[in-house]
Scaffold this active site. Structure first.
Site, mmCIF file in Angstrom:
data_model
loop_
_atom_site.group_PDB
_atom_site.id
_atom_site.type_symbol
_atom_site.label_atom_id
_atom_site.label_comp_id
_atom_site.label_asym_id
_atom_site.label_seq_id
_atom_site.Cartn_x
_atom_site.Cartn_y
_atom_site.Cartn_z
ATOM 1 N N ASP A 1 0.875 -1.162 0.000
ATOM 2 C CA ASP A 1 0.000 0.000 0.000
ATOM 3 C C ASP A 1 0.917 1.217 0.000
ATOM 4 O OD1 ASP A 1 -3.196 0.636 1.611
ATOM 5 O OD2 ASP A 1 -2.073 1.773 0.124
ATOM 6 N N TRP A 2 0.358 2.327 -0.356
ATOM 7 C CA TRP A 2 1.189 3.524 -0.552
ATOM 8 C C TRP A 2 1.726 4.019 0.792
ATOM 9 C CZ3 TRP A 2 -0.442 1.297 -4.503
ATOM 10 C CH2 TRP A 2 -0.230 1.738 -5.797
#
Ligand code: GLC
Length: 664
Positions: free
Chosen positions: A220-221
């Protein structure tokens, strides 16, 4: 013959490949590879322009709404529709679907997830993935795993026992993986003390070695805290780009902390992704208006009729007052990376309703309450206009200011002003219909007994007003069913007001999440999992359970429609292990079907129960295990409206069983 080979890449090119080239694209090894473009999201495209604006796209119903359809075909249709816009915009991978468990109704992103039940989430996730990838666009099954709160989401962990991890929080991913998503996105969450982004047990031992995943694991970012440890744990792609990513990898390599074979393992997965994105399946088959019609079609099956006293709905005659800011500006989704900027211009709900004929709708003058309960202008106009009308429709609830990524709700009740307004109108007019917009459970205890009907709208995308006009007018019978239990109050939920301690949150309820929890502890609920009314009178009968093998059964039953309405019906099949050596939930959803039952018609429905329907995860064997004995098969219109039941007995060979000694 592979087009892209490790041997064509230098070490530097490989190290650069292990993290993004920018916020949304993969590195391209100096032009040797295609630079794959990743784009959100589960409810439609969300792509940023260079000026920070978001490109317009079709806003499909949220995954929570698709969950309420209980319809695999519509999950597929939504993915398939969004894929056309991915092709138009040049995206190679759609960052969807999310299949996390809706454990607490406070979670700000529950609208992005299908259900509290892992079987339902896995089934619909698999269909969504098929819909997207059938068009040559990849998907990203997310957020792996246990991303169940937005509150302190980057750092606070989840402390989960092995059975709950297996039977609940991993099970939806295992189910969806049958559709072979090209990527899996790891969550921010530390699971049992180790960040998902560097959790080898989850990323390799389970995801790849057990579940057979052969794609790319994306972070995930911002979920990676130590990039070389993540690579060693099997995280192939750190997103987004950061200047330190390459430097930290090179340092680790030079210090002997990161080996060539570990780098090559991840790079090979990325090369495979590059090959997959270059395919000839990318054919656009829908026009803009067809995508909108698809959004409407899904929305029509997603709204959930929770209450319909005196069968006040549909409204087919009389003068109706309709009020609420959502009439003209309905929420299409929740906030954050899944929010779609649709160019579709909503037609006001009252206008659409008046076009249907039958009842006539009018709006009071003045500014109604909005989601935040900001003081309206001229409530008395609403009250005086409500007096004497045949019915009053109140459009109330939440929106992306209240539910979204990065924050949780602090209450599951509507704001006090809105609750008061509902009570005031109900004192003036006995025929109140509430349209309730929200992405998760709402505690309605303050007002539910004072209104005649509640239609839970959810977040239905850009087709919301057309869908509601069809349902309220009786053109379509509602067929949505809840995929999240609605408790009588937040304290009744398994997580209650728990927020963790900043380091971790212990999931003390174990496998007893959602309806499993309310059933196990025999708690009353406002509305149970699987609940949803129809305009039709649907009668279930004639249950047959046919043995195909010792652990495979076909469950067949009839549904008769004794009404003038054609109706879609989401019937559910639950299984209970009557006598078990471990604690098991009183019932678990193990099958479902969504079928059209024509007016005055009958449909024979057939659902297959696979061995998974009977198994639980045994922590002594560290494997799924089926005990011999009696299992109850239940067919229900909801988890607490069981219409048919039958027992079966499983007798597997003795060598598969473990002796239970009885004292003589
Ligand atoms: C966000 C979300 C994830 C999304 C990604 C890209 O942090 O958690 O769902 O796909 O970043 O926007």
């Amino acid at each position: 013959m592979a087009k892209y080979k490790l041997s064509d890449l230098t070490l530097d090119e490989k190290l650069h490949l292990l993290s993004g080239k920018d916020n949304w694209s993969l590195s391209d090894a100096g032009g040797k590879l295609p630079s794959v473009f990743l784009a959100d999201g589960p409810h439609g495209m969300r792509i940023y322009n260079k000026d920070g604006s978001v490109r317009p796209a079709t806003a499909m119903p949220t995954l929570s709404a698709i969950g309420s359809t209980f319809n695999r075909r519509l999950a597929y249709l939504s993915g398939n529709t969004i894929a056309d816009e991915c092709i138009e915009e040049g995206a190679g991978v759609l960052l969807a679907p999310g299949v996390n468990t809706r454990r607490s109704p406070l979670n700000g992103r529950n609208f992005e997830y299908f259900s509290e039940d892992p079987f339902l989430s896995g089934e619909l996730g698999a269909s969504f993935i098929e819909g997207v990838q059938e068009k040559g666009i990849g998907t990203s099954l997310k957020h792996y795993c246990a991303n169940l709160r937005e509150y302190d989401r980057f750092y606070q962990g989840a402390d989960i026992d092995e059975r709950a991890l297996r039977e609940i929080y991993l099970e939806a991913f295992r189910g969806a993986l049958r559709s072979k998503p090209w990527t899996v996105m790891c969550s921010f969450t530390p699971i049992n003390g180790i960040y998902a982004s560097e959790n080898r047990y989850l990323l390799k031992d389970i995801l790849r070695d057990e579940f057979g995943f052969d794609g790319v694991v994306i972070s995930d970012w911002g979920a990676v805290h130590n990039i070389y440890k993540s690579v060693k744990a099997g995280l192939d792609l750190t997103m987004p780009y950061h200047p330190d990513n390459y430097k930290n990898l090179k340092d680790a390599y030079d210090r002997g902390l990161l080996r060539d074979e570990e780098i090559d393992f991840c790079v090979q997965n990325l090369l495979t992704l590059c090959e997959r994105t270059e395919n000839d399946k990318k054919v656009i088959t829908t026009k803009k208006e067809e995508r909108h019609e698809n959004a409407v079609a899904i929305a029509k099956e997603a709204a959930v009729l929770l209450k319909n006293e005196d069968r006040i709905l549909p409204l087919t005659s009389g003068r109706v007052l309709i009020s609420g800011s959502f009439i003209r500006r309905p929420p299409t989704g929740g906030g954050g990376s899944s929010f779609v900027e649709t160019p579709y211009v909503q037609r006001p709900l009252d206008a659409l309703l008046n076009e249907k004929g039958g009842a006539t709708y009018e709006m009071p003058i003045g500014q109604p309450l909005d989601s935040s309960g900001r003081m309206p202008i001229g409530l008395r106009n609403l009250y005086s206009a409500a007096y004497g009308k045949d019915a009053v429709v109140l459009c109330v609830g939440e929106d992306n200011k209240i539910e979204g990524e990065g924050f949780d709700r602090t209450s599951i009740r509507l704001n006090p002003q809105t609750e008061q307004m509902i009570l005031d109108v109900a004192r003036i007019n006995p025929n109140v219909v509430v349209l309730l917009y929200a992405g998760s459970a709402i505690d309605m205890s303050a007002w539910i007994d004072k209104v005649k009907a509640v239609l839970f709208v959810g977040y239905l995308g850009e087709g919301v007003n057309e869908a509601l006009a069809s349902i309220l007018s009786g053109e379509v019978s509602p067929s949505g069913k809840l995929t999240e239990s609605f408790p009588l109050c937040l304290e009744d939920n398994c997580a209650g007001r728990e927020l963790g301690n900043g380091y971790t949150e212990a999931f003390r309820e174990g496998i007893f999440v959602g309806y499993r929890y309310y059933d196990k502890f025999e708690k009353e609920v406002l509305f149970p999992f699987g609940h949803g009314l129809s305009y039709a009178e649907l009668v279930y009968s004639n249950l047959r359970v046919e043995k195909q093998s010792e652990t495979e059964y076909t469950v067949t039953y009839d549904i008769e429609n004794r009404s003038d309405f054609d109706a879609m019906e989401a019937s559910q099949v639950y299984v209970s292990d009557v006598f078990s050596m471990v604690e098991r939930p009183p019932k678990e959803l193990k099958g479902f079907s969504k079928d059209l039952i024509p007016a005055h018609g009958k449909k024979t429905v057939s659902v297959t129960l696979t061995p998974r329907a009977f198994a639980y995860y045994n922590t002594s064997l560290h494997a799924w295990h089926i005990e011999n004995g009696i299992f109850k098969i239940m067919v229900g219109a909801s988890s607490r409206d069981i219409r048919l039941a039958a027992d079966i007995e499983i007798n597997l060979p003795d060598e598969t069983q473990y002796s239970v000694y009885f004292s003589h």
